[in-house]
Design a protein around this motif. Structure first.
Motif, PDB file in Angstrom:
ATOM      1  N   MET A   1      36.710  34.044 -42.103  1.00 47.98           N
ATOM      2  CA  MET A   1      36.280  34.303 -40.736  1.00 47.98           C
ATOM      3  C   MET A   1      36.780  33.156 -39.869  1.00 47.98           C
ATOM      4  N   ARG A   2      37.378  33.513 -38.755  1.00 45.90           N
ATOM      5  CA  ARG A   2      37.908  32.484 -37.865  1.00 45.90           C
ATOM      6  C   ARG A   2      36.779  31.863 -37.033  1.00 45.90           C
ATOM      7  N   ASN A   3      37.087  30.726 -36.433  1.00 40.06           N
ATOM      8  CA  ASN A   3      36.135  30.087 -35.534  1.00 40.06           C
ATOM      9  C   ASN A   3      36.005  30.899 -34.254  1.00 40.06           C
ATOM     10  N   LEU A   4      34.884  30.749 -33.609  1.00 34.97           N
ATOM     11  CA  LEU A   4      34.664  31.431 -32.332  1.00 34.97           C
ATOM     12  C   LEU A   4      35.570  30.847 -31.261  1.00 34.97           C
ATOM     13  N   GLN A   5      35.997  31.716 -30.350  1.00 35.39           N
ATOM     14  CA  GLN A   5      36.858  31.320 -29.243  1.00 35.39           C
ATOM     15  C   GLN A   5      36.199  31.758 -27.940  1.00 35.39           C
ATOM     16  N   PHE A   6      36.725  31.244 -26.837  1.00 38.93           N
ATOM     17  CA  PHE A   6      36.176  31.578 -25.523  1.00 38.93           C
ATOM     18  C   PHE A   6      36.139  33.091 -25.305  1.00 38.93           C
ATOM     19  N   GLN A   7      37.181  33.790 -25.724  1.00 43.83           N
ATOM     20  CA  GLN A   7      37.225  35.244 -25.550  1.00 43.83           C
ATOM     21  C   GLN A   7      36.067  35.946 -26.265  1.00 43.83           C
ATOM     22  N   ASP A   8      35.532  35.341 -27.308  1.00 46.41           N
ATOM     23  CA  ASP A   8      34.422  35.936 -28.052  1.00 46.41           C
ATOM     24  C   ASP A   8      33.127  35.932 -27.255  1.00 46.41           C
ATOM     25  N   THR A   9      33.011  35.021 -26.308  1.00 49.72           N
ATOM     26  CA  THR A   9      31.815  34.934 -25.478  1.00 49.72           C
ATOM     27  C   THR A   9      31.538  36.264 -24.789  1.00 49.72           C
ATOM     28  N   PHE A  10      32.570  36.839 -24.205  1.00 45.54           N
ATOM     29  CA  PHE A  10      32.398  38.082 -23.456  1.00 45.54           C
ATOM     30  C   PHE A  10      32.088  39.256 -24.388  1.00 45.54           C
ATOM     31  N   LYS A  11      32.685  39.234 -25.542  1.00 42.06           N
ATOM     32  CA  LYS A  11      32.398  40.289 -26.525  1.00 42.06           C
ATOM     33  C   LYS A  11      30.942  40.209 -26.973  1.00 42.06           C
ATOM     34  N   MET A  12      30.483  38.991 -27.263  1.00 37.24           N
ATOM     35  CA  MET A  12      29.092  38.828 -27.705  1.00 37.24           C
ATOM     36  C   MET A  12      28.122  39.185 -26.585  1.00 37.24           C
ATOM     37  N   LEU A  13      28.435  38.792 -25.362  1.00 29.21           N
ATOM     38  CA  LEU A  13      27.547  39.109 -24.241  1.00 29.21           C
ATOM     39  C   LEU A  13      27.451  40.612 -24.008  1.00 29.21           C
ATOM     40  N   ARG A  14      28.572  41.319 -24.163  1.00 31.62           N
ATOM     41  CA  ARG A  14      28.533  42.787 -24.015  1.00 31.62           C
ATOM     42  C   ARG A  14      27.657  43.418 -25.089  1.00 31.62           C
ATOM     43  N   ILE A  15      27.761  42.897 -26.316  1.00 34.54           N
ATOM     44  CA  ILE A  15      26.933  43.413 -27.405  1.00 34.54           C
ATOM     45  C   ILE A  15      25.461  43.134 -27.121  1.00 34.54           C
ATOM     46  N   LEU A  16      25.157  41.908 -26.714  1.00 34.89           N
ATOM     47  CA  LEU A  16      23.770  41.538 -26.415  1.00 34.89           C
ATOM     48  C   LEU A  16      23.201  42.372 -25.274  1.00 34.89           C
ATOM     49  N   LYS A  17      24.012  42.601 -24.244  1.00 37.10           N
ATOM     50  CA  LYS A  17      23.558  43.400 -23.108  1.00 37.10           C
ATOM     51  C   LYS A  17      23.309  44.845 -23.528  1.00 37.10           C
ATOM     52  N   LYS A  18      24.253  45.415 -24.244  1.00 36.30           N
ATOM     53  CA  LYS A  18      24.124  46.810 -24.646  1.00 36.30           C
ATOM     54  C   LYS A  18      22.925  47.010 -25.578  1.00 36.30           C
ATOM     55  N   ALA A  19      22.641  46.010 -26.392  1.00 32.37           N
ATOM     56  CA  ALA A  19      21.514  46.085 -27.317  1.00 32.37           C
ATOM     57  C   ALA A  19      20.192  45.695 -26.658  1.00 32.37           C
ATOM     58  N   GLY A  20      20.224  45.260 -25.402  1.00 32.03           N
ATOM     59  CA  GLY A  20      18.992  44.920 -24.693  1.00 32.03           C
ATOM     60  C   GLY A  20      18.352  43.629 -25.173  1.00 32.03           C
ATOM     61  N   VAL A  21      19.161  42.728 -25.706  1.00 37.45           N
ATOM     62  CA  VAL A  21      18.615  41.501 -26.289  1.00 37.45           C
ATOM     63  C   VAL A  21      18.023  40.572 -25.236  1.00 37.45           C
ATOM     64  N   SER A  22      18.610  40.490 -24.047  1.00 38.14           N
ATOM     65  CA  SER A  22      18.071  39.555 -23.050  1.00 38.14           C
ATOM     66  C   SER A  22      16.655  39.944 -22.645  1.00 38.14           C
ATOM     67  N   ARG A  23      16.408  41.239 -22.505  1.00 41.86           N
ATOM     68  CA  ARG A  23      15.056  41.715 -22.172  1.00 41.86           C
ATOM     69  C   ARG A  23      14.087  41.338 -23.290  1.00 41.86           C
ATOM     70  N   GLN A  24      14.509  41.561 -24.524  1.00 40.81           N
ATOM     71  CA  GLN A  24      13.658  41.240 -25.674  1.00 40.81           C
ATOM     72  C   GLN A  24      13.406  39.740 -25.753  1.00 40.81           C
ATOM     73  N   ALA A  25      14.446  38.947 -25.493  1.00 42.30           N
ATOM     74  CA  ALA A  25      14.310  37.491 -25.565  1.00 42.30           C
ATOM     75  C   ALA A  25      13.336  36.978 -24.516  1.00 42.30           C
ATOM     76  N   ARG A  26      13.420  37.512 -23.310  1.00 37.05           N
ATOM     77  CA  ARG A  26      12.496  37.078 -22.249  1.00 37.05           C
ATOM     78  C   ARG A  26      11.046  37.387 -22.630  1.00 37.05           C
ATOM     79  N   THR A  27      10.824  38.562 -23.181  1.00 35.13           N
ATOM     80  CA  THR A  27       9.470  38.954 -23.599  1.00 35.13           C
ATOM     81  C   THR A  27       8.967  38.019 -24.687  1.00 35.13           C
ATOM     82  N   MET A  28       9.786  37.763 -25.691  1.00 34.44           N
ATOM     83  CA  MET A  28       9.364  36.898 -26.799  1.00 34.44           C
ATOM     84  C   MET A  28       9.152  35.462 -26.330  1.00 34.44           C
TER      85      MET A  28
END
Length: 111
Positions: A1-28
């Motif tokens: 597995m390669r190291n994370l790169q700047f371009q991965d930030t946007f991919k991870m944020l899209r996944i987190l947004k689509k999965a509703g993680v920020s809403r869950q994180a705020r609640t927790m």
């Protein structure tokens, strides 16, 4: 597995947004702030982890594409991984040096 790169930030944020993680994180985080009981905070953390895992199905295609890119594997190969291989891949991902730092900064931004 390669190291994370700047371009991965946007991919991870899209996944987190689509999965509703920020809403869950705020609640927790709000529940954890109200709790003085360390055991309860650990329980909230476990609830959050399971909630995130359950929600990742909402971003299934993005998760496959992300891990195919990180591992250098074909998309089909990632989709057809055994459960044992998948767990190993997630363990490798979670142990990437920049990952913990990334999430701590993202959660600070969400406050």
């Amino acid at each position: 597995m390669r190291n994370l790169q700047f371009q991965d930030t946007f991919k991870m944020l899209r996944i987190l947004k689509k999965a509703g993680v920020s809403r869950q994180a705020r609640t927790m985080m709000a529940l954890a702030a109200e709790s003085k009981d360390k055991l309860n905070i650990k329980e909230l953390g476990m609830d959050f982890i399971f909630s995130v895992l359950e929600s990742l199905g909402d971003a299934e295609d993005e998760v496959y594409a992300f891990f195919a890119d990180l591992t250098g594997k074909e998309l089909k190969a990632v989709k057809e991984m055994s459960l044992d291989e998948m767990v190993g891949m997630f363990e490798d991902f979670l142990s990437l040096p920049d990952l913990k730092n990334f999430f701590s900064k993202v959660f600070k931004l969400m406050k």
